[in-house]
Design a protein around this motif. Structure first.
Motif, mmCIF file in Angstrom:
data_model
loop_
_atom_site.group_PDB
_atom_site.id
_atom_site.type_symbol
_atom_site.label_atom_id
_atom_site.label_comp_id
_atom_site.label_asym_id
_atom_site.label_seq_id
_atom_site.Cartn_x
_atom_site.Cartn_y
_atom_site.Cartn_z
ATOM 1 N N GLY A 142 0.754 -1.239 0.000
ATOM 2 C CA GLY A 142 0.000 0.000 0.000
ATOM 3 C C GLY A 142 0.784 1.289 0.000
ATOM 4 O O GLY A 142 0.190 2.369 0.051
ATOM 5 N N SER A 143 2.096 1.242 -0.092
ATOM 6 C CA SER A 143 2.889 2.469 0.026
ATOM 7 C C SER A 143 2.767 3.357 -1.207
ATOM 8 O O SER A 143 3.013 2.897 -2.331
ATOM 9 C CB SER A 143 4.361 2.128 0.250
ATOM 10 N N PRO A 144 2.458 4.635 -1.023
ATOM 11 C CA PRO A 144 2.422 5.548 -2.167
ATOM 12 C C PRO A 144 3.797 6.076 -2.566
ATOM 13 O O PRO A 144 3.950 6.662 -3.633
ATOM 14 C CB PRO A 144 1.534 6.691 -1.671
ATOM 15 N N TYR A 145 4.791 5.859 -1.691
ATOM 16 C CA TYR A 145 6.133 6.380 -1.953
ATOM 17 C C TYR A 145 7.172 5.260 -1.897
ATOM 18 O O TYR A 145 6.969 4.231 -1.244
ATOM 19 C CB TYR A 145 6.503 7.458 -0.927
ATOM 20 N N ASN A 152 6.897 -15.471 16.977
ATOM 21 C CA ASN A 152 6.874 -16.076 18.316
ATOM 22 C C ASN A 152 5.458 -16.186 18.878
ATOM 23 O O ASN A 152 5.159 -17.090 19.655
ATOM 24 C CB ASN A 152 7.742 -15.284 19.283
ATOM 25 N N HIS A 153 4.591 -15.271 18.475
ATOM 26 C CA HIS A 153 3.209 -15.316 18.941
ATOM 27 C C HIS A 153 2.313 -16.142 18.024
ATOM 28 O O HIS A 153 1.122 -16.292 18.308
ATOM 29 C CB HIS A 153 2.647 -13.907 19.101
ATOM 30 N N GLY A 154 2.859 -16.664 16.935
ATOM 31 C CA GLY A 154 2.109 -17.594 16.100
ATOM 32 C C GLY A 154 1.242 -16.962 15.048
ATOM 33 O O GLY A 154 0.210 -17.532 14.660
ATOM 34 N N VAL A 155 1.610 -15.788 14.522
ATOM 35 C CA VAL A 155 0.856 -15.178 13.430
ATOM 36 C C VAL A 155 1.030 -16.014 12.161
ATOM 37 O O VAL A 155 2.141 -16.398 11.802
ATOM 38 C CB VAL A 155 1.308 -13.728 13.188
ATOM 39 N N ASN A 156 -0.058 -16.274 11.464
ATOM 40 C CA ASN A 156 -0.030 -17.172 10.302
ATOM 41 C C ASN A 156 0.258 -16.485 8.978
ATOM 42 O O ASN A 156 0.809 -17.102 8.069
ATOM 43 C CB ASN A 156 -1.364 -17.916 10.173
ATOM 44 N N PHE A 157 -0.141 -15.224 8.851
ATOM 45 C CA PHE A 157 0.105 -14.481 7.607
ATOM 46 C C PHE A 157 0.698 -13.139 8.008
ATOM 47 O O PHE A 157 0.025 -12.315 8.632
ATOM 48 C CB PHE A 157 -1.183 -14.291 6.810
ATOM 49 N N ILE A 158 1.966 -12.939 7.668
ATOM 50 C CA ILE A 158 2.670 -11.725 8.090
ATOM 51 C C ILE A 158 2.843 -10.820 6.876
ATOM 52 O O ILE A 158 3.771 -10.972 6.077
ATOM 53 C CB ILE A 158 4.030 -12.054 8.731
ATOM 54 N N LEU A 159 1.902 -9.894 6.730
ATOM 55 C CA LEU A 159 2.008 -8.870 5.697
ATOM 56 C C LEU A 159 2.991 -7.805 6.179
ATOM 57 O O LEU A 159 3.273 -7.706 7.371
ATOM 58 C CB LEU A 159 0.621 -8.270 5.443
ATOM 59 N N HIS A 160 3.520 -7.001 5.264
ATOM 60 C CA HIS A 160 4.495 -5.962 5.598
ATOM 61 C C HIS A 160 5.795 -6.563 6.124
ATOM 62 O O HIS A 160 6.428 -6.014 7.034
ATOM 63 C CB HIS A 160 3.923 -4.986 6.635
ATOM 64 N N SER A 161 6.204 -7.711 5.561
ATOM 65 C CA SER A 161 7.401 -8.388 6.055
ATOM 66 C C SER A 161 8.700 -7.770 5.574
ATOM 67 O O SER A 161 9.747 -8.050 6.148
ATOM 68 C CB SER A 161 7.376 -9.870 5.633
ATOM 69 N N ALA A 162 8.656 -6.949 4.523
ATOM 70 C CA ALA A 162 9.919 -6.436 3.987
ATOM 71 C C ALA A 162 9.716 -5.111 3.277
ATOM 72 O O ALA A 162 8.827 -4.978 2.439
ATOM 73 C CB ALA A 162 10.549 -7.449 3.022
ATOM 74 N N GLY A 163 10.564 -4.138 3.640
ATOM 75 C CA GLY A 163 10.690 -2.928 2.848
ATOM 76 C C GLY A 163 10.152 -1.652 3.437
ATOM 77 O O GLY A 163 10.494 -0.568 2.962
ATOM 78 N N LEU A 164 9.297 -1.728 4.454
ATOM 79 C CA LEU A 164 8.563 -0.534 4.863
ATOM 80 C C LEU A 164 9.343 0.393 5.792
ATOM 81 O O LEU A 164 10.016 -0.041 6.714
ATOM 82 C CB LEU A 164 7.264 -0.924 5.554
ATOM 83 N N LEU A 165 9.169 1.688 5.534
ATOM 84 C CA LEU A 165 9.578 2.764 6.423
ATOM 85 C C LEU A 165 8.356 3.648 6.696
ATOM 86 O O LEU A 165 7.320 3.511 6.034
ATOM 87 C CB LEU A 165 10.661 3.635 5.772
ATOM 88 N N LEU A 213 1.720 -3.836 -3.722
ATOM 89 C CA LEU A 213 3.081 -3.918 -3.197
ATOM 90 C C LEU A 213 3.636 -2.508 -3.014
ATOM 91 O O LEU A 213 4.224 -2.189 -1.983
ATOM 92 C CB LEU A 213 3.926 -4.745 -4.165
ATOM 93 N N VAL A 214 3.491 -1.676 -4.029
ATOM 94 C CA VAL A 214 3.542 -0.214 -3.923
ATOM 95 C C VAL A 214 2.434 0.295 -4.828
ATOM 96 O O VAL A 214 1.902 -0.445 -5.652
ATOM 97 C CB VAL A 214 4.915 0.383 -4.342
ATOM 98 N N GLU A 215 2.075 1.560 -4.692
ATOM 99 C CA GLU A 215 0.987 2.140 -5.489
ATOM 100 C C GLU A 215 1.576 2.807 -6.726
ATOM 101 O O GLU A 215 2.141 3.893 -6.643
ATOM 102 C CB GLU A 215 0.234 3.170 -4.657
ATOM 103 N N PRO A 216 1.480 2.168 -7.927
ATOM 104 C CA PRO A 216 2.078 2.759 -9.132
ATOM 105 C C PRO A 216 1.221 3.894 -9.674
ATOM 106 O O PRO A 216 0.225 3.690 -10.366
ATOM 107 C CB PRO A 216 2.138 1.578 -10.107
#
Length: 471
Positions: free
Chosen positions: A99-102, A341-354, A138-141
């Protein structure tokens, strides 16, 4: 896909969970939730809910009946079956930023994202050994017209990877376009509805509301047996109560209403209990994703999802930092490791975000991929058997000896993860002082330069392109 070998940690007691559940049931029955979509309200009414105007009220019995129909896990299918993933159980499935616009890199700085960036991040995700699902926003083109953007994004995922894909949650037509294109990718002209080919993110409008566009997409996904993440992004103190427990209760009401709707439409339809909730920073009025409070939401969300026996979505390598610095590193490691560690099954935002969810960084994508690899290695646990205990070897070497020349050392020396950008060398000169962000900058450039897309049948490729052009 990270297969967790450790028991998931709980942050709530059993009594805490019951209190949140009981409060949620009362709110659903007495306060209700606003449903801004006529067909959705009709579905609720036809299945026993009380509907008054745009408000829907759900009894405890109705909620429990339909939540029980939701699957505890499901398979998300990739065009390469080796890349299929199971969402649920002891698995943590990863997807990059969303969802990142930048976008930003250390040479060109922060700027509007364009389709070239989308393709580049798709290639980085495709090349990663640790990212399982890509696509979606993944990003907003911003250089692609809105009416074609969803299709161009899905096409990039199909063209440059053979991993699982995210679809569109932006209304009925865009959702169905993604189903159609995904089915073409699997060699079918008709929409495949006997298994999940895409997963999409359906967001609530907090507090206590679903908008028309998200509901239209949710209905289509459920009808066609495609997976959805029902997620709230509640900000404690602004769109939710100024307490973690209160916001968790509000989140629970919103997410459960969406899960119930999916099961009313299609019992057994794949659905994930999702959260991006956090606190409002009262000094800046911004949401914060780098705080200890945020990881409490992550852990509690996973625990609530287990209570209802549905997969969970939360967490990621998120940070409030505006740049790739120490803050970005320690917040991202805290958040991603907490999610596993807490058992989350789907981890969105796993790479790249600031910058919360606002900016995708090329260098941080590579650094986060290193984090994913480290946590994956940790979650593999410790292999204990006669060979690894090495009793005879220890006795043989005895006091004061060494193990460098032993066959056991040669046999196991590659058992431990080798970092891709982390520095382990000894200092010899100033030339050794290359920062992690500089190494990451060179790494992402090398991946893009050397990237080779998996083979895609030219006939399928043409069908996808023709379909996009006719939208």
């Amino acid at each position: 896909m990270i297969e967790r070998n450790f028991l998931a940690q709980d942050v709530l007691t059993a009594e805490d969970v019951e209190m949140i559940h009981e409060a949620s049931m009362e709110l659903l029955e007495e306060t209700g939730i606003e449903i801004l979509h006529e067909e959705a309200r009709e579905i609720f009414a036809e299945n026993g809910a009380r509907v008054e105007g745009e408000k829907v009220y759900l009894s405890r019995e109705l909620v429990e009946e339909y939540v029980e129909k939701a699957p505890g896990s499901f398979t998300l299918h990739a065009r390469n079956p080796e890349n299929n993933v199971t969402v649920g159980g002891n698995n943590s499935v990863t997807a990059p930023g969303y969802g990142s616009p930048y976008v930003t890199d250390i040479e060109n700085g922060r700027r509007d994202s364009v389709y070239e960036d989308y393709i580049n991040f798709t290639k980085l995700a495709a090349a990663s050994d640790h990212v399982d699902v890509l696509g979606g926003v993944l990003v907003e083109p911003k250089d692609i017209a809105d009416e074609k953007r969803h299709a161009k994004m899905l096409y990039a995922g199909a063209k440059y990877s053979d991993k699982c894909l995210m679809g569109s949650a932006l209304g009925k037509k865009k959702a169905r376009d993604c189903f159609k294109m995904a089915s073409m990718l699997f060699g079918e002209d008709e929409i495949i509805d006997d298994r999940a080919l895409v997963i999409s993110l359906i967001s609530t409008t907090s507090p206590l509301k679903y908008d028309d566009r998200m509901l239209a997409s949710l209905i289509e996904h459920a009808k066609y047996n495609q997976a959805v993440i029902i997620a709230s992004l509640i900000m404690s103190g602004s769109t939710g109560p100024m307490s973690v427990a209160g916001t968790l209760t509000l989140q629970n009401v919103e997410v459960l209403a969406g899960i119930v709707l999916t099961q009313m439409i299609n019992p057994g339809a794949p659905v994930v209990y999702g959260s991006a909730s956090t606190i409002t920073d009262m000094q800046t009025a911004n949401l914060t994703v780098g705080s200890p409070a945020y990881v409490k939401f992550v852990g509690a969300t996973a625990q609530l999802a287990r209570y209802y026996d549905v997969p969970s979505r939360a967490g990621g390598s998120t940070t409030d930092s505006l740049m790739v610095d120490s803050q970005a590193g320690y917040e991202s490691m805290m958040n991603f490791m907490t999610a596993t560690n807490h058992g989350v099954n789907f981890i969105l935002h796993s790479a790249g975000l600031l910058e919360n969810y606002m900016t995708m960084s090329y260098e941080k994508f590579i650094i986060d991929d290193e984090i994913l690899g480290m946590v994956d290695s940790y979650q593999q646990g410790i292999e204990v058997n006669e060979d690894t205990v090495a009793k005879e070897l220890i006795a043989k070497v005895g006091p004061g000896g060494h193990y460098l020349a032993e066959a056991h050392t040669m046999q196991h020396m590659r058992d431990f993860r080798t970092p891709t950008i982390s520095q382990r060398a000894t200092y010899t000169s100033e030339e050794d002082l290359v920062s992690t962000v500089e190494s990451a900058n060179q790494k992402w450039k090398d991946i893009i330069a050397d990237f080779e897309a998996p083979e895609l049948d030219p006939e399928i490729d043409k069908k996808l392109v023709d379909y996009m052009e006719n939208l």
